[in-house]
Motif scaffolding. Structure first.
Motif, PDB file in Angstrom:
ATOM      1  N   LYS A 285       0.797  -0.852   0.185  1.00 47.65           N
ATOM      2  CA  LYS A 285       0.070  -0.122  -0.072  1.00 47.65           C
ATOM      3  C   LYS A 285       0.954   1.125   0.062  1.00 47.65           C
ATOM      4  O   LYS A 285       0.975   2.306  -0.571  1.00 47.65           O
ATOM      5  CB  LYS A 285      -1.205   0.079   1.276  1.00 47.65           C
ATOM      6  CG  LYS A 285      -2.208  -0.873   1.199  1.00 47.65           C
ATOM      7  CD  LYS A 285      -2.724  -1.706   2.119  1.00 47.65           C
ATOM      8  CE  LYS A 285      -4.043  -2.232   2.497  1.00 47.65           C
ATOM      9  NZ  LYS A 285      -5.092  -1.783   3.368  1.00 47.65           N
TER      10      LYS A 285
ATOM     11  N   SER B 145       0.432   4.338  -2.619  1.00 46.76           N
ATOM     12  CA  SER B 145       0.500   5.686  -2.208  1.00 46.76           C
ATOM     13  C   SER B 145       1.116   6.279  -2.893  1.00 46.76           C
ATOM     14  O   SER B 145       0.641   7.940  -2.911  1.00 46.76           O
ATOM     15  CB  SER B 145       0.037   5.454  -0.763  1.00 46.76           C
ATOM     16  OG  SER B 145       1.473   5.736  -0.521  1.00 46.76           O
TER      17      SER B 145
ATOM     18  N   SER C  61      -1.971   9.815  -8.850  1.00 50.16           N
ATOM     19  CA  SER C  61      -3.661   9.787  -9.149  1.00 50.16           C
ATOM     20  C   SER C  61      -3.532  10.089 -10.434  1.00 50.16           C
ATOM     21  O   SER C  61      -5.381   9.338 -10.722  1.00 50.16           O
ATOM     22  CB  SER C  61      -4.338  10.858  -8.766  1.00 50.16           C
ATOM     23  OG  SER C  61      -4.017  11.930  -8.868  1.00 50.16           O
TER      24      SER C  61
ATOM     25  N   LYS D 223      -6.615  -7.976  -7.886  1.00 56.60           N
ATOM     26  CA  LYS D 223      -6.653  -7.206  -6.332  1.00 56.60           C
ATOM     27  C   LYS D 223      -5.068  -6.453  -6.669  1.00 56.60           C
ATOM     28  O   LYS D 223      -5.212  -5.525  -5.948  1.00 56.60           O
ATOM     29  CB  LYS D 223      -5.930  -8.508  -5.252  1.00 56.60           C
ATOM     30  CG  LYS D 223      -7.105  -9.585  -4.741  1.00 56.60           C
ATOM     31  CD  LYS D 223      -6.500 -10.550  -3.486  1.00 56.60           C
ATOM     32  CE  LYS D 223      -7.376 -10.801  -3.270  1.00 56.60           C
ATOM     33  NZ  LYS D 223      -6.740 -11.949  -2.549  1.00 56.60           N
TER      34      LYS D 223
ATOM     35  N   GLN E 253      -6.828  -3.616  -7.904  1.00 60.47           N
ATOM     36  CA  GLN E 253      -8.036  -2.669  -6.574  1.00 60.47           C
ATOM     37  C   GLN E 253      -6.633  -2.369  -5.844  1.00 60.47           C
ATOM     38  O   GLN E 253      -7.422  -1.097  -5.509  1.00 60.47           O
ATOM     39  CB  GLN E 253      -8.757  -4.055  -6.374  1.00 60.47           C
ATOM     40  CG  GLN E 253      -9.655  -3.107  -5.176  1.00 60.47           C
ATOM     41  CD  GLN E 253     -10.950  -2.224  -5.863  1.00 60.47           C
ATOM     42  OE1 GLN E 253     -11.322  -2.476  -6.557  1.00 60.47           O
ATOM     43  NE2 GLN E 253     -10.763  -1.315  -4.951  1.00 60.47           N
ATOM     44  N   LEU E 254      -5.835  -2.601  -5.216  1.00 58.79           N
ATOM     45  CA  LEU E 254      -4.436  -1.882  -4.995  1.00 58.79           C
ATOM     46  C   LEU E 254      -3.974  -0.106  -5.538  1.00 58.79           C
ATOM     47  O   LEU E 254      -4.211   0.447  -4.985  1.00 58.79           O
ATOM     48  CB  LEU E 254      -3.069  -2.988  -4.971  1.00 58.79           C
ATOM     49  CG  LEU E 254      -2.703  -2.226  -3.817  1.00 58.79           C
ATOM     50  CD1 LEU E 254      -3.030  -1.930  -2.342  1.00 58.79           C
ATOM     51  CD2 LEU E 254      -1.393  -3.064  -4.495  1.00 58.79           C
ATOM     52  N   THR E 255      -4.167  -0.354  -6.628  1.00 54.68           N
ATOM     53  CA  THR E 255      -4.109   0.923  -7.026  1.00 54.68           C
ATOM     54  C   THR E 255      -4.824   1.875  -6.803  1.00 54.68           C
ATOM     55  O   THR E 255      -4.638   2.868  -7.394  1.00 54.68           O
ATOM     56  CB  THR E 255      -3.353   0.377  -8.727  1.00 54.68           C
ATOM     57  OG1 THR E 255      -2.628  -0.629  -8.993  1.00 54.68           O
ATOM     58  CG2 THR E 255      -3.362   1.731  -9.266  1.00 54.68           C
ATOM     59  N   LYS E 256      -6.565   1.189  -7.454  1.00 49.85           N
ATOM     60  CA  LYS E 256      -7.279   2.119  -7.447  1.00 49.85           C
ATOM     61  C   LYS E 256      -7.530   2.998  -6.456  1.00 49.85           C
ATOM     62  O   LYS E 256      -7.902   3.942  -5.960  1.00 49.85           O
ATOM     63  CB  LYS E 256      -9.762   1.586  -7.925  1.00 49.85           C
ATOM     64  CG  LYS E 256      -8.793   0.753  -9.260  1.00 49.85           C
ATOM     65  CD  LYS E 256     -10.157  -0.084  -9.488  1.00 49.85           C
ATOM     66  CE  LYS E 256     -10.626  -0.055 -10.379  1.00 49.85           C
ATOM     67  NZ  LYS E 256     -11.610  -1.758 -11.387  1.00 49.85           N
ATOM     68  N   ASP E 257      -7.321   1.995  -4.951  1.00 49.27           N
ATOM     69  CA  ASP E 257      -7.364   1.493  -3.230  1.00 49.27           C
ATOM     70  C   ASP E 257      -6.417   3.161  -3.404  1.00 49.27           C
ATOM     71  O   ASP E 257      -6.732   4.026  -2.097  1.00 49.27           O
ATOM     72  CB  ASP E 257      -6.889   0.626  -1.893  1.00 49.27           C
ATOM     73  CG  ASP E 257      -8.987   0.310  -3.026  1.00 49.27           C
ATOM     74  OD1 ASP E 257      -9.334   0.489  -3.181  1.00 49.27           O
ATOM     75  OD2 ASP E 257      -8.804  -1.009  -2.604  1.00 49.27           O
ATOM     76  N   ALA E 258      -5.492   3.207  -3.743  1.00 49.82           N
ATOM     77  CA  ALA E 258      -4.604   4.171  -3.759  1.00 49.82           C
ATOM     78  C   ALA E 258      -5.056   5.764  -4.467  1.00 49.82           C
ATOM     79  O   ALA E 258      -4.288   6.571  -3.240  1.00 49.82           O
ATOM     80  CB  ALA E 258      -3.428   4.225  -3.979  1.00 49.82           C
TER      81      ALA E 258
ATOM     82  N   THR F 157      -7.209   6.937 -10.613  1.00 48.29           N
ATOM     83  CA  THR F 157      -8.184   6.687 -11.534  1.00 48.29           C
ATOM     84  C   THR F 157      -8.795   6.651 -12.729  1.00 48.29           C
ATOM     85  O   THR F 157      -9.442   6.534 -12.638  1.00 48.29           O
ATOM     86  CB  THR F 157      -8.464   8.251 -11.552  1.00 48.29           C
ATOM     87  OG1 THR F 157      -7.956   9.226 -11.819  1.00 48.29           O
ATOM     88  CG2 THR F 157      -9.087   8.701 -10.457  1.00 48.29           C
TER      89      THR F 157
END
Length: 320
Positions: free
Chosen positions: A236, A240, A244, A267, A270-275, A278
């Motif tokens: 993460k 981070s 974006s 996964k 999703q990790l990239t999106k959650d960071a 966009t």
């Protein structure tokens, strides 16, 4: 479309202070407008020349292509030293050598062309970690044949491999460790050659097996470096630090054991999106395994990559 693609070999000092990195550049035909630069980072126990067909497709679409043989691989290593990496610094060196090639390319071709990193397998973890470190003015990242490795699994892999480095040597090759690494993929897709996990395409498997610069066993040092790399790329913290607005494309075979048949790829996306990134796209290809660039339907993959590049940077053209 003209197929007069120029090929050039360059060398530069590795960040390890000892090795000489060998890279190949492919230049588009003179009658094609330049759209951007794509730098390819190859996978574990192979080399950049296996990407020539893909490079030709990109060149004919207007992209300058570059890629180096990583240290411990191909022309950047003596045959007996292939698969040998520094257990503590190897992952950093792989990423820094990638950055050196990028700087060489921008010095030669300028900074006006969009610059995209493409990484396959081990190379996908390199470019994902790279995006968390050296992301200034980067125009996109394409992670091919990637996956998700848990921090615990990376830590265990590093501990086992590093212990062998200390008790044996960094050059020591352990069948036990290799069985837990690449051997796990062979078990997931059993077959007579143990390389069925690479692709459905049998010609590709035969070519891989006949290539002395492919398929050798990674050393203890190599596996330790790989574990450090996957821990950073899948963290993460690293994600981070990705801007974006940096577009990401994840592509993989739907039956690729490295990506847990798509689960690990999703996964990673999703990790990239959650960071906070966009623009994240994921494509999983049915009836394809790990090396989607070498499957029978590889032209579909080539076209999807070129389409994605065009949709993001298609208006950025340059003449020579």
């Amino acid at each position: 479309m003209s197929d007069h693609i120029a090929q050039k070999t360059i060398t530069y000092p590795s960040a390890d202070g000892v090795s000489t990195v060998v890279a190949t550049l492919w230049l588009p035909p003179s009658d094609v407008s330049l759209k951007g630069i794509v730098q390819i980072s190859h996978g574990m126990v192979e080399h950049i020349m296996r990407y020539e067909a893909f490079a030709y497709a990109l060149c004919n679409a207007g992209y300058i292509v570059a890629g180096n043989d990583h240290i411990g691989h191909g022309r950047s290593s003596a045959p007996e030293a292939r698969g040998v990496l520094n257990p503590l610094k190897g992952s950093d060196i792989l990423i820094k050598d990638t950055d050196t090639l990028r700087h060489h390319m921008t010095e030669q071709f300028g900074t006006s062309l969009p610059y995209v990193l493409f990484g396959h397998s081990m190379g996908s973890f390199i470019v994902r970690a790279y995006a968390g470190r050296y992301n200034e003015d980067l125009a996109g990242v394409i992670a091919c044949g990637t996956g998700t490795v848990s921090p615990l699994l990376s830590d265990i892999g590093f501990a086992v491999a590093h212990h062998l480095c200390k008790t044996k040597s960094i050059e020591y090759r352990s069948a036990f460790v290799d069985n837990l690494g690449i051997g796990a993929y062979a078990k997931a897709v059993p077959g007579p050659t143990n390389y069925e996990w690479l692709s459905y395409n049998q010609e590709n498997i035969s070519s891989y097996m006949a290539d002395p610069a492919c398929g050798y066993m990674f050393s203890a040092g190599g596996y330790a470096a790989l574990a450090k790399l996957t821990k950073e790329a899948c963290s993460k913290t690293s994600a981070s630090h990705i801007p974006s607005t940096l577009p990401f494309l994840f592509i993989a075979g739907a039956e690729d054991p490295v990506g847990a048949n798509g689960k690990g790829v999703r996964k990673a996306a999703q990790l990239t999106k959650d960071a906070g990134v966009t623009d994240v796209t994921t494509i999983l290809y049915p009836h394809m395994r790990h090396e989607i660039l070498n499957e029978d339907a590889r032209e579909t993959v080539f076209n999807d990559v070129i389409s994605w590049l065009g949709s993001h940077h298609g208006n950025n053209t340059s003449t020579r």
